[in-house]
Design a protein around this motif. Structure first.
Motif, short mmCIF file in Angstrom:
data_model
loop_
_atom_site.label_atom_id
_atom_site.label_comp_id
_atom_site.label_asym_id
_atom_site.label_seq_id
_atom_site.Cartn_x
_atom_site.Cartn_y
_atom_site.Cartn_z
N GLU A 113 0.83 -1.20 0.00
CA GLU A 113 0.00 0.00 0.00
C GLU A 113 0.87 1.26 0.00
N PHE A 115 1.33 5.66 0.33
CA PHE A 115 0.80 6.72 1.19
C PHE A 115 1.08 8.13 0.63
N ASP A 116 1.56 8.22 -0.61
CA ASP A 116 1.97 9.53 -1.13
C ASP A 116 0.81 10.34 -1.70
N HIS A 117 0.07 9.77 -2.63
CA HIS A 117 -1.11 10.46 -3.19
C HIS A 117 -2.03 9.44 -3.86
N GLN A 118 -3.15 9.95 -4.34
CA GLN A 118 -4.20 9.09 -4.89
C GLN A 118 -4.11 9.08 -6.42
N SER A 127 -9.87 4.01 -7.55
CA SER A 127 -8.92 4.92 -6.92
C SER A 127 -8.07 4.18 -5.89
N LYS A 129 -4.27 4.56 -3.27
CA LYS A 129 -3.14 5.36 -2.77
C LYS A 129 -1.84 4.77 -3.29
N ALA A 143 0.80 1.06 -6.32
CA ALA A 143 -0.30 0.93 -5.36
C ALA A 143 -0.66 -0.53 -5.19
#
Lengths: 211, 54
Positions: A113, A115-118, A127, A129, A143
């Protein structure tokens, strides 16, 4: 051409089945020790022109066997002739064909997973992350896909291109499609992006665009 | 029969009369929600077209 498969898990086995139906491959052999109902198992790679394998151990095994390896890793390790033959390499090949790639991203159930952006992938992935990282010296956003599906996405100035399929199926073809990009010099799959993508399409992946 | 000047309605008719504005509003809301959901699904999916690598 005879291709030896280093039996190392699901991706290599799936690649073996894709290669056995490919027109430039005369025979697929499994380099043992292993058992196979579909392929002949051989104790060494003396009959093989190329090897194909996945995972960290594959280059060392190929070096010992003395036959060049097609690999899904992210660097030109010793013993490897084509590298990056993975869904991430597939996305980088998509991006290499676009004149101005702004985002190159992959969602796959085997990735961690981010954690930077979508990033919005096509359905059914949707969508997710992403983590911004590099693969073989190229920028890519990775992702974890929430389901069994995977998506490769390259967003350019004029269009987006994508490949969406079952994650394990995509990994197997991404490895197998490296068979047609073997050259004199060691290279990643995206250096021969068009041939690589065409072979992946022949093996069953479908590319789509959105303008 | 004697006429006491009041409308003669059964208990269920009276209930339908009281609830009819709520039923009509509910039907309109459901229609709008379904239309919106259709739009969300159909538009993104139809934007992707298969292409040959080139």
């Amino acid at each position: 051409m005879k291709v030896g498969v280093l039996a190392s898990g699901d991706t290599a086995v799936r690649a073996a089945h894709s290669l056995s139906a490919h027109d430039t491959v005369e025979e697929v052999l499994v380099v043992g020790p292993a058992r196979s109902r579909s392929f002949r198992v051989v104790p060494d790679a003396s009959e093989c022109d190329l090897l194909i394998g996945s995972g960290d151990d594959a280059p060392v095994r190929a070096q010992k066997l003395g036959v060049p390896l097609l690999w899904d890793g992210d660097n030109p390790a010793d013993g490897v002739v084509v590298w990056g033959a993975s869904p991430v390499g597939l996305a980088l090949a998509l991006g290499a064909r676009e004149p101005d790639p702004r985002i190159i991203a992959v969602a796959h159930p085997d990735l961690e997973e981010g954690f930077d952006h979508q990033v919005r992938f096509p359905d059914p992935v949707g969508s997710a992350k992403v983590a911004d990282t590099t693969f073989g010296g190229r920028h890519v956003a990775l992702a974890q896909s929430p389901a069994r599906f995977a998506a490769c996405l390259a967003v350019g100035s004029e269009r987006q291109v994508t490949i969406v399929d079952d994650g394990a199926f995509m990994s197997g073809i991404a490895l197998a499609a490296a068979i047609d990009v073997v050259a004199e010099e060691v290279a990643p799959v995206w250096d021969s992006a068009l041939v690589y993508l065409q072979t992946a399409a022949v093996m069953g992946l479908v590319m789509a665009e959105d303008r | 029969m004697a006429d006491d000047g009041q409308d003669r309605v059964g208990p269920y008719t009276d209930l339908v009369k009281r609830l009819s504005p709520i039923i009509i509003l509910g039907a309109i809301a459901a229609f709008l929600i379904i239309r919106r959901r259709d739009g969300e699904v159909v538009i993104p999916d139809s934007a992707w077209n298969p292409v040959d690598p080139s």
